[in-house]
Design an enzyme around this catalytic site. Structure first.
Site, PDB file in Angstrom:
ATOM      1  N   GLY A 172      41.197  58.490  36.948  1.00 38.69           N
ATOM      2  CA  GLY A 172      41.967  58.501  38.180  1.00 38.69           C
ATOM      3  C   GLY A 172      43.441  58.274  37.992  1.00 38.69           C
ATOM      4  O   GLY A 172      44.156  57.999  38.956  1.00 38.69           O
TER       5      GLY A 172
ATOM      6  N   ASP B 177      61.188  23.973  43.634  1.00 34.70           N
ATOM      7  CA  ASP B 177      61.302  22.807  44.520  1.00 34.70           C
ATOM      8  C   ASP B 177      62.260  23.079  45.672  1.00 34.70           C
ATOM      9  O   ASP B 177      63.077  22.234  46.031  1.00 34.70           O
ATOM     10  CB  ASP B 177      61.756  21.580  43.737  1.00 34.70           C
TER      11      ASP B 177
END
Length: 1088
Positions: free
Chosen positions: A708, A901
């Site tokens: 494919g 953070d």
């Protein structure tokens, strides 16, 4: 039925039920109560009950001033929920409004109430006042199920407002009547301002004649929303009576509210009639009990016209009343409306009309005095003895004292609110001085930069302080969390092994079931769950032994096989658990204190696993899968020339799909856009001949083969059949064309504006600060306090034109929480960074106790503090600050640096108002295409792959960028729980499970959802166009990126900074209460 009291009568009239469902809806307008000068007293025969026990006359009875708000209520019931036909009462003459018979469950409420003595009421008459009548009909459909009585309602405040506005405009139009449909139903507006309007009885409504007033009300039922509930007023041939309006659960409810000027009842229209009537029913029943008590206490008391003496009822055989010694009558003073009184005052304000017993004639009937408003019903006597008068004075004095104390208390509350704004600095010091925060060891500034957030200029991540109370902002200062770093080398992990323990099939299935039933652990892959089950070892706890103790630092997670345990917190019982349950799962993520105590009630058999073993399993399975998938991709011609980091991105988005034997994976001639790599099993390839219907066998494909690939290049017609051949099925790795195109791009398309432009400036900075020593610095003030130390504002000796932020960190505490590697990484990254949206690091120092980082000072304060005080930002302000973060991320990500953070606490404003990224304790430089597995960040901001320990990279920063946008716009993060584990479970449910407030625009919502995708490869910024895809999003349409990059764009908020040592944008902090830390001479920081 009849409910009567000594001086107040309640009677219900139960008319016959009529089946005519097509009867027209009727309503009656009620005249306002009469003027105080014309008093009509309707006398009703007294049915004297059995004499109650002797009651001392020591109770105080105040007059009841109740503002009458007349309302006519006509109730219809819809008998069949499947039809639109209303079962209504038969049409009546205009002067009569009758109730339809209540349904059985409504009738039961009345039959439970005992019938006391009959009483008499008194109503001061007055001519009608001009009014505007607004009728709003609301329809409810009854469910046929007896268990389901929930009534659906539709409310539309704008239509009510429209009706009121129309009513106001009709003030000058006599006899006007308008009806129009709305979403609420039929709305009628009637103007009754014609004083000559003739009532149905033929009498003139403007007359003061009492008989005319009475005739107008014969047979009518008027509801009066009194303090004790909804009271009905009925005028019959025998006199006026008060009746309890039957509780309603009707499906069609019509409110006809009569307003004077101004129409003050607009707010009442907005109340839900269901909850209002239910509340009135409960109050009415309570009213019955109060009136029964009052009837017993006042049985037989009466007075004569103008006499101050209070009498008993005449004794049997005697016609003379007996005076009560020491009891006098006084004219009452006006009280507040009953609905504002407390229960005790309501009990005292129950209505007592001065009257004579039956048979004594009307000459002794007193006339009300002191009426203030014709819409008030009053009685004008209160019974009190001389002793009680003194008590009254004492009570009044105490009430005045209470009011003064309440005012003082309100003043103190305001002071408390003011002082709460200063608590941040204290709550930021004490938790971290003990080495833990929020129940987690090694958290809250585990990066080491929590002591100043930014690199120094602000309180930062680890303060743990409580926010000042804002209008919409309740979140506490966010705490950073970091686990100890693990070895992330696949070569090392291959040689790490953990013992496996034998288990019977029952135990294995029980452990697996417990894991899949846990909200957090059910998200693990089945291969990972199998390895966890293999490595779990057995433990046994006798009855009454502690399994987990609150406050202990835990590293083991348990699965209970049998037994019963008790869960408690702070000594209080929470629950009892038994069966297959996971206990203490937060411990497998990072070092944290146990949040509850678990005690064995009976002997318990459990299975346990250590955190290190769990994390190694997660890392090893992730790395092995990544390496296996990458090898598959390298065998495909269209992938073999791609860069390593691109192959890793593709391997992350490959989805494993399973097929059964005989399944057609691909059919010839069908359209498709997917590419397959066989990871297990074999498939058969066939082609259908054009001249026959038979399929021609071509070949067999096995593990490592693919098919494919043309679909990825745009050819979407399948040229062959692919059929599953293996008896055990086939597993394929699948990727679709859209995902492939999003990930594949030429590296030349991604522009890096910062490649070497700052190298020369960086060298200049190093040269400038080369000769500065720690002793040359003079401390001015403290800017912040965190987990590992403090951030001080300093100046160099002899130079007052500049100031710096000096961040000092305790070496012993860094070693204790095993954050040495993070500290060294922070120093390396900040030492090389040269970006105007990142705080600059100038030089580092060290001694036996501390590490020091001399950094740029940002005196504008934390963005978190501004957000806390404002509650939330508008779209434009949020766009500016988000754009600053995007620029900082562009610089970091182009160097393979992950920040990890992001949050408002780590964004500082400089003097101009531009935002700079601070606190690089969790930042890490990744190898090209590689991931990291260390759990770190702030719970509300961590991405799902961090929680599940699947490995993460810069895509985790884009997740946190979406969370930041949401918090800036609303004041709170989208994922927030009562504890970290609940927060993680909410995150794992995804952004699509979050309800967005209305103030978030459609484009902002779209960008947030594209950033916070569960699959990292689907996040905007991580795909083909890189971070430029964020800058091109519709939410940033019209934004002046060039002006931002060159600092010519005007910031939305400009902080007030008067000098280089002005610290007014920061809180004041006390000295360190623990004093200097112990020396650390281990030498781990020799390269700092």
């Amino acid at each position: 039925m009849r409910f009567c009291f000594d001086r107040l009568c309640f009677a219900t009239k139960r008319p016959a039920q009529n089946s005519n469902s097509n009867a027209p809806h009727s309503s009656t307008t009620v005249d306002a109560p009469p003027r105080p000068a014309d008093v009509d007293v309707a006398t009703v025969p007294v049915a004297t009950p059995a004499p109650p026990p002797q009651q001392p006359v020591s109770n105080l009875f105040y007059a009841d001033y109740q503002k009458l708000q007349p309302a006519i209520i006509d109730r219809d019931w819809e008998r069949d929920r499947d039809t639109d036909t209303d079962t209504r009462s038969e049409a009546k003459p205009p002067d009569i409004v009758e109730h339809i018979e209540p349904v059985e469950e409504q009738r039961q409420i009345h039959t439970q109430i005992q019938s006391p003595a009959e009483i008499q009421i008194q109503i001061p008459p007055t001519p009608p006042a001009p009014s505007i009548q607004i009728q709003i009909q609301q329809r409810y459909r009854r469910h046929s199920s007896a268990e389901d009585r929930n009534l659906n309602t539709r409310r539309n405040d704008s239509n009510i407002t429209e009706a009121l506005r129309k009513a106001a405009s009709m003030q000058q139009e006599p006899n006007a009547n308008y009806q129009f449909p709305t979403d609420l139903g039929l709305v009628s507006i009637v103007n009754n301002n014609n004083n000559t309007n003739t009532h149905p009885s033929g009498s003139n409504s403007g007359s003061n004649n009492n008989s005319n007033i009475n005739n107008n009300l014969v047979g009518g039922i008027v509801t009066l929303p009194a303090a004790g509930g909804l009271i009905g007023l009925e005028h019959t041939a025998s006199g006026l009576r008060l009746i309890p309006a039957p509780p309603t659960h009707s499906d069609v409810l019509t409110h006809t509210l009569i307003y004077g000027t101004p129409p003050s009842g607009a707010q009442q229209l907005n109340q839900d009639p269901r909850s209002l009537l239910h509340q009135q029913e409960l109050q009415l029943q309570q009213r019955y009990q109060q009136l029964q008590q009052l009837q017993a206490q006042t049985q037989g008391l009466y007075t004569s016209q103008g006499s101050p003496v209070l009498y008993h009822q005449p004794s049997p055989g005697s016609s003379q009343p007996v005076a009560i010694p020491g009891a006098t009558c006084h004219s009452p003073t006006q009280l507040q409306p009953p609905n504002t009184l407390n229960l005790q005052q309501q009990m005292q304000s129950l209505r007592i009309s001065g009257c004579t017993p039956s048979g004594t004639g009307g000459s002794a009937t007193p006339s009300p005095v002191g009426l203030v408003d014709p819409n008030f019903i009053v009685s004008n006597y209160v019974a009190a003895s001389p002793q009680e008068e003194r008590f009254i004075q004492i009570i009044q004095a105490k009430e005045l004292k209470i009011q003064e104390m309440q005012r003082a208390l309100q003043f103190k509350d305001n002071e408390i609110a003011e002082l709460k704004s200063h608590l941040d600095k204290f709550q930021s010091v004490f938790p971290f001085s003990r080495g833990s925060a929020a129940g987690c060891a090694g958290t809250g500034g585990a990066s080491g930069s929590g002591a100043g957030g930014s690199g120094g200029s602000g309180p930062g991540t680890a303060t743990g302080a409580t926010r000042k109370s804002g209008q919409n902002f309740q979140r506490q200062r966010a705490l950073g969390i970091s686990a100890e770093p693990q070895s992330e080398s696949s070569l090392l992990l291959e040689h790490v092994s953990f013992p496996k323990y034998d288990k019977d099939e029952r135990s294995r299935e029980l452990i697996k079931a417990a894991i899949l039933d846990n909200d957090f652990m059910k998200n693990l892959d089945l291969t990972q769950i199998r390895e966890i089950v293999d490595c779990m070892y057995p433990v046994k706890y006798p009855a009454k032994n502690l399994i987990i103790k609150e406050g202990d630092v835990g590293s083991i997670v348990y699965v209970m096989e049998d037994g019963r345990v008790e869960v408690s917190r702070e000594g209080k019982y929470l629950s009892t658990l038994s069966g297959a349950k996971v206990l203490g799962e937060l411990a497998i993520l990072y070092n944290c204190q146990r949040t509850a105590t678990i005690t064995a009630i009976t002997e318990c058999n459990l299975w346990a696993i250590e955190r290190q073993c769990f994390q190694t399993i997660m890392m090893r399975t992730g790395l092995i899968r990544q390496a296996e998938y990458s090898d598959f991709l390298k065998s495909v011609p269209i992938f073999k020339d791609l860069a390593e980091d691109t192959l890793i991105k593709i391997s992350d988005v490959l989805e494993e799909t399973h097929y059964q034997r005989g399944d057609y994976i691909v059919r010839q001639g069908a359209r498709g856009d997917t590419f397959f790599i066989i990871s297990k099993g074999k498939v058969r390839v066939t082609i259908k001949q054009q001249d026959t219907q038979e399929e021609k066998f071509i070949r067999m494909l096995g593990k490592g083969d693919f098919f494919g690939e043309k679909a990825l290049q745009g050819d979407d017609l399948r040229t062959a059949n692919i059929i599953c051949e293996s008896a055990d099925g086939v597993s394929c790795l699948v990727i679709d064309r859209e995902t492939f195109n999003q990930l594949i791009s030429n590296l030349d398309e991604i522009k890096h504006r910062y490649d070497d432009e700052g190298a020369m400036e960086r060298r200049k900075i190093n040269e400038e600060f080369r000769d500065i020593n720690l002793t040359d610095l003079r401390v001015i003030a403290t800017l912040g306090v965190g987990g590992f130390g403090r951030v001080e504002l300093v100046q160099t000796n002899g130079d007052s034109s500049r100031s710096f932020a000096l961040k000092q960190m305790k070496k012993s505490q860094i070693v204790e929480t095993r954050q040495q590697q993070h500290i060294m990484s922070e120093k390396e990254i900040m030492g090389e960074a040269n970006c105007q949206f990142i705080v600059k690091l100038f030089k580092t120092f060290k001694d036996k106790k501390y590490l020091y980082m001399l950094m740029e000072s940002c005196l504008g304060g934390e963005l978190w503090t501004i957000l806390r005080d404002k509650g939330n930002f508008d779209d434009s302000t949020t766009r500016f600050y988000t754009a600053c973060v995007v620029e900082a991320f562009d610089y970091l990500h182009s160097r393979n640096i992950i920040y990890r953070d992001l949050k408002p606490e780590n964004l500082l404003l400089n003097e101009r108002g531009y935002v700079k990224l601070v606190d690089f304790g969790f930042a890490k430089k990744l190898q090209t295409g590689r991931k990291t597995w260390t759990f770190c960040g702030t719970p509300e901001y961590v991405a799902p792959e961090v929680i599940l320990n699947r490995g993460h990279d810069i895509s985790a920063d884009y997740w946190s960028l979406g969370v930041l946008m949401f918090e800036l716009l609303t004041g709170t993060p989208p994922f927030t729980g009562s504890d970290p584990m609940r927060t993680y479970n909410i995150i794992l449910k995804g952004i699509d499970a979050i309800e967005f407030p209305r103030n978030i625009t459609r484009n902002a919502s779209n960008l947030i959802k594209k950033l916070c995708r569960d699959n990292p490869a689907e996040r905007l910024g991580y795909q083909r166009g890189g971070i430029s895809e964020i800058q091109k999003h519709k939410w940033f349409d019209g934004f002046y990126w060039w002006g931002l990059q060159n600092c010519t764009l005007e910031p939305p908020i400009k902080p007030a900074v008067k000098s280089v040592v002005d610290t007014t944008n920061f809180d004041d902090y006390p000295p360190d209460p623990e004093g200097p830390p112990p020396d650390d001479v281990t030498g781990w920081d020799k390269d700092f």
